[in-house]
Motif scaffolding. Structure first.
Motif, PDB file in Angstrom:
ATOM      1  N   ARG A 191       1.135  -0.910  -0.491  1.00  0.00           N
ATOM      2  CA  ARG A 191       0.106  -0.165   0.227  1.00  0.00           C
ATOM      3  C   ARG A 191       1.865   1.362  -0.303  1.00  0.00           C
ATOM      4  O   ARG A 191       2.111   1.098   1.130  1.00  0.00           O
ATOM      5  N   ILE A 192       0.436   2.298  -0.692  1.00  0.00           N
ATOM      6  CA  ILE A 192       0.912   3.957  -0.323  1.00  0.00           C
ATOM      7  C   ILE A 192       0.141   4.275  -0.314  1.00  0.00           C
ATOM      8  O   ILE A 192      -0.805   5.166   0.235  1.00  0.00           O
ATOM      9  N   LEU A 193       1.386   5.138   1.577  1.00  0.00           N
ATOM     10  CA  LEU A 193      -0.047   5.820   2.331  1.00  0.00           C
ATOM     11  C   LEU A 193       0.315   7.342   1.987  1.00  0.00           C
ATOM     12  O   LEU A 193      -0.053   8.205   2.835  1.00  0.00           O
TER      13      LEU A 193
ATOM     14  N   GLN B 282       8.323   9.608   9.460  1.00  0.00           N
ATOM     15  CA  GLN B 282       7.122   9.552   8.314  1.00  0.00           C
ATOM     16  C   GLN B 282       6.510   8.096   8.369  1.00  0.00           C
ATOM     17  O   GLN B 282       7.162   7.973   6.723  1.00  0.00           O
ATOM     18  N   THR B 283       4.793   7.722   8.298  1.00  0.00           N
ATOM     19  CA  THR B 283       5.257   6.368   7.623  1.00  0.00           C
ATOM     20  C   THR B 283       4.799   6.744   6.031  1.00  0.00           C
ATOM     21  O   THR B 283       3.316   7.803   6.235  1.00  0.00           O
ATOM     22  N   ILE B 284       5.005   5.822   5.176  1.00  0.00           N
ATOM     23  CA  ILE B 284       4.842   6.600   3.692  1.00  0.00           C
ATOM     24  C   ILE B 284       4.265   4.962   3.155  1.00  0.00           C
ATOM     25  O   ILE B 284       3.573   5.660   2.329  1.00  0.00           O
ATOM     26  N   ALA B 285       4.083   4.033   3.228  1.00  0.00           N
ATOM     27  CA  ALA B 285       4.064   2.957   2.649  1.00  0.00           C
ATOM     28  C   ALA B 285       4.225   2.325   3.800  1.00  0.00           C
ATOM     29  O   ALA B 285       4.340   1.667   4.338  1.00  0.00           O
ATOM     30  N   ALA B 286       3.692   0.968   3.138  1.00  0.00           N
ATOM     31  CA  ALA B 286       3.415  -0.741   3.974  1.00  0.00           C
ATOM     32  C   ALA B 286       3.617  -2.069   2.884  1.00  0.00           C
ATOM     33  O   ALA B 286       4.003  -1.851   1.664  1.00  0.00           O
ATOM     34  N   LEU B 287       4.735  -2.857   3.834  1.00  0.00           N
ATOM     35  CA  LEU B 287       5.881  -3.678   2.830  1.00  0.00           C
ATOM     36  C   LEU B 287       4.201  -3.978   2.317  1.00  0.00           C
ATOM     37  O   LEU B 287       3.593  -5.422   3.137  1.00  0.00           O
TER      38      LEU B 287
END
Length: 247
Positions: free
Chosen positions: A200-202, A213-218
């Motif tokens: 996922r892209i956040l 900062q969280t930018i994506a999910a593995l």
């Protein structure tokens, strides 16, 4: 031919022409980096030479035409310029491959190129990236044929991926099929970090992000045999060694 992005560059609306061109260039560079060929006799494959230190104005004028037998370090000495400045002015990276009859811009004292070089050196010295995931996760550095390392971190899908430094998201999408869902962030230091194979892209293009900062999910999107983060570092459009940037 395989490409991948470990511690210690969703579908989106039509990107503008600049971003599309950047992604196309990025993809082309990746394709080239995975292939090996024998250099033409018209090319001079140069080892990394000494860092020449000179004073005074260039003795070669503003442009130097490469001759048979020239090396970048020899040209720097001949023209009385710093080899690093000469490489920077002509977008050359180790191993400094040049070709016969190539025209090199020779930086002059006080020139715009020299000032840009000095600013870039300060930015590079300031660059220091934070680890993008939990440091307890398994990781490894992957070296390409040029000796440049990318980082791979392995884990279960969904784990958070964080920005290594503050910056601006310049690409977020799946336009390079091999890398699946990909995020690229441009940093104030002049570097670009790329994060591939996400589930996922956040973040969105144009969004400002903070370091950590969280930018994506593995994930395991694109061409990969396991869930992982593949991270590359780039400077002025060229791949550089990510291993040297992490704290």
């Amino acid at each position: 031919m395989a490409f991948e992005f470990s511690k210690n560059d969703r579908s989106i609306s039509k990107p503008n022409f600049l971003i599309a061109a950047s992604v196309a260039a990025f993809s082309s560079l990746l394709m080239l980096s995975g292939c090996s060929s024998t250099p033409s006799s018209n090319y001079l494959h140069l080892e990394q030479g000494p860092h020449t230190r000179t004073n005074g104005s260039s003795q070669c004028g503003q442009v130097y035409k490469v001759r048979s037998g020239d090396t970048l370090s020899q040209i720097a000495v001949k023209c009385r310029v710093n080899m690093n400045q000469l490489a920077y002015a002509n977008d050359l990276l180790p191993p400094y491959t040049i070709h016969i009859n190539q025209k090199l811009v020779v930086p002059q004292n006080g020139s715009t190129a020299q000032k840009h070089f000095e600013r870039s050196q300060k930015a590079k010295q300031m660059a220091s990236w934070n680890w993008p995931m939990d440091p307890k996760l398994q990781y490894q550095y992957k070296r390409d044929p040029s000796g440049l390392n990318a980082l791979e971190i392995y884990g279960v899908p969904g784990l958070p991926i964080k920005s290594v430094e503050e910056g601006e998201v310049v690409y977020a999408g799946d336009g390079i099929s091999h890398f699946g869902l990909l995020v690229m962030i441009k940093h104030p230091s002049g570097y670009l970090s790329t994060y591939a194979h996400n589930s996922r892209i956040l973040v969105k293009e144009g969004q400002k992000v903070k370091s950590g900062q969280t930018i994506a999910a593995l994930g395991a999107s694109g061409e990969t045999d396991r869930p992982k983060l593949y991270l590359e570092a780039r400077y002025r459009g060229r791949k550089v060694d990510a291993k040297q940037l992490f704290r």
